[in-house]
Design a protein around this motif. Structure first.
Motif, PDB file in Angstrom:
ATOM      1  N   LEU A  79       0.808  -1.212   0.000  1.00 30.99           N
ATOM      2  CA  LEU A  79       0.000   0.000   0.000  1.00 30.99           C
ATOM      3  C   LEU A  79       0.845   1.267   0.000  1.00 30.99           C
ATOM      4  O   LEU A  79       0.312   2.371  -0.103  1.00 30.99           O
ATOM      5  CB  LEU A  79      -0.924   0.017   1.224  1.00 30.99           C
ATOM      6  CG  LEU A  79      -1.959  -1.100   1.314  1.00 30.99           C
ATOM      7  CD1 LEU A  79      -2.741  -0.980   2.615  1.00 30.99           C
ATOM      8  CD2 LEU A  79      -2.908  -1.067   0.120  1.00 30.99           C
ATOM      9  N   SER A  80       2.154   1.119   0.116  1.00 30.70           N
ATOM     10  CA  SER A  80       3.027   2.286   0.240  1.00 30.70           C
ATOM     11  C   SER A  80       3.566   2.791  -1.095  1.00 30.70           C
ATOM     12  O   SER A  80       4.351   3.738  -1.121  1.00 30.70           O
ATOM     13  CB  SER A  80       4.210   1.950   1.159  1.00 30.70           C
ATOM     14  OG  SER A  80       5.074   0.991   0.556  1.00 30.70           O
ATOM     15  N   VAL A  81       3.153   2.182  -2.215  1.00 32.16           N
ATOM     16  CA  VAL A  81       3.774   2.512  -3.498  1.00 32.16           C
ATOM     17  C   VAL A  81       3.568   3.977  -3.882  1.00 32.16           C
ATOM     18  O   VAL A  81       4.498   4.647  -4.342  1.00 32.16           O
ATOM     19  CB  VAL A  81       3.252   1.581  -4.618  1.00 32.16           C
ATOM     20  CG1 VAL A  81       3.820   0.180  -4.471  1.00 32.16           C
ATOM     21  CG2 VAL A  81       1.725   1.553  -4.640  1.00 32.16           C
ATOM     22  N   MET A 138       3.785   2.476   6.314  1.00 35.80           N
ATOM     23  CA  MET A 138       4.720   3.198   5.461  1.00 35.80           C
ATOM     24  C   MET A 138       4.017   4.134   4.484  1.00 35.80           C
ATOM     25  O   MET A 138       4.609   5.117   4.037  1.00 35.80           O
ATOM     26  CB  MET A 138       5.607   2.211   4.693  1.00 35.80           C
ATOM     27  CG  MET A 138       6.589   1.464   5.584  1.00 35.80           C
ATOM     28  SD  MET A 138       7.669   2.615   6.496  1.00 35.80           S
ATOM     29  CE  MET A 138       6.879   2.630   8.117  1.00 35.80           C
ATOM     30  N   LEU A 139       2.773   3.842   4.155  1.00 35.24           N
ATOM     31  CA  LEU A 139       1.980   4.782   3.370  1.00 35.24           C
ATOM     32  C   LEU A 139       1.949   6.137   4.074  1.00 35.24           C
ATOM     33  O   LEU A 139       2.096   7.186   3.449  1.00 35.24           O
ATOM     34  CB  LEU A 139       0.566   4.234   3.182  1.00 35.24           C
ATOM     35  CG  LEU A 139      -0.463   5.074   2.419  1.00 35.24           C
ATOM     36  CD1 LEU A 139      -1.497   4.154   1.763  1.00 35.24           C
ATOM     37  CD2 LEU A 139      -1.206   6.063   3.331  1.00 35.24           C
ATOM     38  N   ILE A 140       1.763   6.079   5.390  1.00 38.75           N
ATOM     39  CA  ILE A 140       1.745   7.309   6.185  1.00 38.75           C
ATOM     40  C   ILE A 140       3.163   7.844   6.379  1.00 38.75           C
ATOM     41  O   ILE A 140       3.413   9.047   6.247  1.00 38.75           O
ATOM     42  CB  ILE A 140       1.090   7.034   7.553  1.00 38.75           C
ATOM     43  CG1 ILE A 140      -0.342   6.536   7.360  1.00 38.75           C
ATOM     44  CG2 ILE A 140       1.108   8.279   8.427  1.00 38.75           C
ATOM     45  CD1 ILE A 140      -0.987   6.006   8.620  1.00 38.75           C
ATOM     46  N   GLY A 141       4.109   6.948   6.669  1.00 36.64           N
ATOM     47  CA  GLY A 141       5.472   7.369   6.968  1.00 36.64           C
ATOM     48  C   GLY A 141       6.178   8.015   5.792  1.00 36.64           C
ATOM     49  O   GLY A 141       6.779   9.099   5.929  1.00 36.64           O
ATOM     50  N   ALA A 228      12.008  -4.590  -5.340  1.00 37.35           N
ATOM     51  CA  ALA A 228      11.693  -4.173  -6.708  1.00 37.35           C
ATOM     52  C   ALA A 228      10.543  -3.174  -6.714  1.00 37.35           C
ATOM     53  O   ALA A 228      10.551  -2.195  -7.478  1.00 37.35           O
ATOM     54  CB  ALA A 228      11.338  -5.387  -7.561  1.00 37.35           C
ATOM     55  N   SER A 229       9.563  -3.384  -5.851  1.00 36.68           N
ATOM     56  CA  SER A 229       8.432  -2.469  -5.758  1.00 36.68           C
ATOM     57  C   SER A 229       8.889  -1.076  -5.326  1.00 36.68           C
ATOM     58  O   SER A 229       8.456  -0.062  -5.892  1.00 36.68           O
ATOM     59  CB  SER A 229       7.394  -3.006  -4.766  1.00 36.68           C
ATOM     60  OG  SER A 229       6.308  -2.113  -4.637  1.00 36.68           O
ATOM     61  N   GLY A 230       9.781  -1.015  -4.345  1.00 37.61           N
ATOM     62  CA  GLY A 230      10.299   0.279  -3.902  1.00 37.61           C
ATOM     63  C   GLY A 230      11.074   0.982  -4.993  1.00 37.61           C
ATOM     64  O   GLY A 230      10.899   2.197  -5.217  1.00 37.61           O
TER      65      GLY A 230
END
Length: 337
Positions: A79-81, A138-141, A228-230
């Motif tokens: 969800l942090s993308v 991490m979405l928030i962070g 890889a997503s990050g």
């Protein structure tokens, strides 16, 4: 015509119907219908410029949707993308503002993406926390860090050549971001559908415990996907900065809704282990054409978001209804026999 001939004649028809009943076939039919409706509503819809623009306005989302497909097939979620996209764009703007050359700022931003993905992977694979919880935090962070870097201001005045990379065609009518999308798509199709790593992604998504007992390095596969997503999210953030020519703390805010909708609509099971990148591509094209058609019809952005939200619900509901209907038919068939 004998009964045998009738049976033989029916087989190709039955085979065609069975293909159309597959989710990818259904998506293809929806895509064709969407294109026909859009073309009938606007004379400019089928023009080359509009079709390029259709991709260009959502290019960062569809790039991230490709790696999200592998993550959800692996029975995880990130969800942090979108927040990582915002952080990457804001970090790039901050570095540029403080005199760091763009040639050095770009690899630093990509490294931030790698480290962010590794951070997620550590808590998911080593600490054993659910990816939903970790990436929601991490979405928030990451969004908070992005706002700390740029505060309430917008950073602009990037070099003209950098803006041109995101706004002007590079090869033929295609901008750099679209070429990156096609290259990444081809690479991930090969990885997911034609390599051992791709088979591990499916195996873990189907049954993690069985994969562990089979000797699969489950944590390594998951860590690779999140790193890889990050990295890909950070790349998408850079492409966004180049396309818009400015960065702010709200870059890519809410993009995760469209990204996850595209993936789930493509027939990728939210529980993992099922789906293909081909289905995801059909879904991406449907969402892009829907948004483009609504924009050409002067439908407001808020209403467009509402339509995408409804589509997200249907993308989860319809495959479940299809599975229930299939089980019902199999139960009736076994009862009759």
């Amino acid at each position: 015509m004998s009964s045998t001939d009738i049976g033989v004649a029916k087989r190709p028809l039955e085979k065609a119907i069975s293909h159309l009943s597959d989710w990818e076939g259904f998506l293809l039919a929806v895509l064709v219908l969407t294109i026909i409706v859009n073309a009938s509503m606007s004379d400019v819809f089928l023009t080359v410029n509009n079709q390029i623009n259709l991709f260009q306005l959502s290019i960062e989302k569809i790039i991230v949707a490709l790696i999200m497909t592998l993550i959800i097939i692996n029975a995880e979620i990130d969800l942090s993308v979108a927040s990582m996209m915002g952080l990457a764009a804001c970090a790039f703007g901050w570095l540029f503002l403080h005199g760091v050359p763009i040639g050095l700022a770009v690899p630093i931003v990509l490294l931030i993406g790698v480290l962010g993905g590794a951070f997620n992977a550590f808590f998911i694979t080593v600490m054993g926390l659910p990816s939903l919880v970790v990436t929601l935090a991490m979405l928030i962070g990451y969004r908070g860090l992005a706002r700390v870097l740029v505060e309430d201001r917008g950073i602009t005045d990037f070099p003209a050549w950098f803006d041109a990379l995101g706004q002007q065609p590079l090869i033929g009518p295609f901008p750099l971001s679209l070429l990156i999308f096609f290259a990444l798509l081809a690479f991930l199709v090969v990885v997911l559908h034609f390599t051992g790593f791709g088979r591990y992604v499916y195996m873990i998504g189907n049954n993690k415990e069985m994969a562990v007992y089979s000797g699969v390095a489950v944590n390594r596969v998951k860590a690779t996907l999140f790193i890889a997503s990050g990295a890909i999210s950070a790349l998408a953030g850079l492409l966004f900065a180049a396309r818009v020519g400015a960065v702010r703390g709200d870059v890519a805010l809410g993009f995760e809704l469209d990204i996850i909708t595209m993936v789930l609509l493509g027939g990728i099971s939210i529980f993992g282990g099922r789906g293909t990148l081909f289905g995801a591509i059909f879904a991406i094209l449907i969402v892009l054409n829907l948004r483009n058609g609504m924009a050409l019809a002067n439908i407001t952005h808020h209403l467009q978001t509402g339509v995408i939200g409804v589509l997200l619900i249907l993308s989860v509901l319809l495959p479940n209804l299809r599975s229930m209907l299939r089980q019902f038919r199999e139960t009736r068939a076994s009862a009759r026999s």
